[in-house]
Design a protein around this motif. Structure first.
Motif: not given
Length: 115
Positions: A98-115
């Motif tokens: 979760f990352m800070p967003g505008s107007a109090g709504t968080p931005n979200v990043a979904l992350v996949w990393r190669a094994p």
């Protein structure tokens, strides 16, 4: 010329275009390393696909690359982003940040990393 840059340092990032002014469709990014494509059959298929999509065929001396993907990320924006992220985390095993967003709504990043 980008090809020269990739021969010198193969690290690269590719990302989707953002067409929605509010960014609610999300932003997809791939991070990895460019590997020169040497297989003539692969190069021919690539050039055929480019021609079919654009009407232009890359010249035979064009530099073609494949990407060894190390990390993929999809950033979500807007009010529904947190719930979509939690669902993806539960069902797909993706790491959620979760990352800070505008107007109090968080931005979200979904992350996949190669094994």
């Amino acid at each position: 010329m980008k090809a020269r840059d990739l021969f010198r340092d193969p690290r690269c990032a590719l990302h989707s275009p953002t067409t929605d002014p509010n960014g609610e469709e999300g932003d997809f990014k791939l991070y990895g390393r460019a590997i020169p494509a040497a297989d003539p059959a692969l190069r021919a298929r690539l050039h055929d696909a480019v021609f079919e999509a654009t009407g232009w065929r890359p010249p035979d001396e064009a530099h073609d690359f494949t990407i060894d993907i190390e990390l993929a990320a999809f950033a979500l924006f807007g009010a529904g982003a947190p719930e979509l992220a939690r669902q993806a985390e539960r069902e797909g095993g993706l790491r959620v940040r979760f990352m800070p967003g505008s107007a109090g709504t968080p931005n979200v990043a979904l992350v996949w990393r190669a094994p």
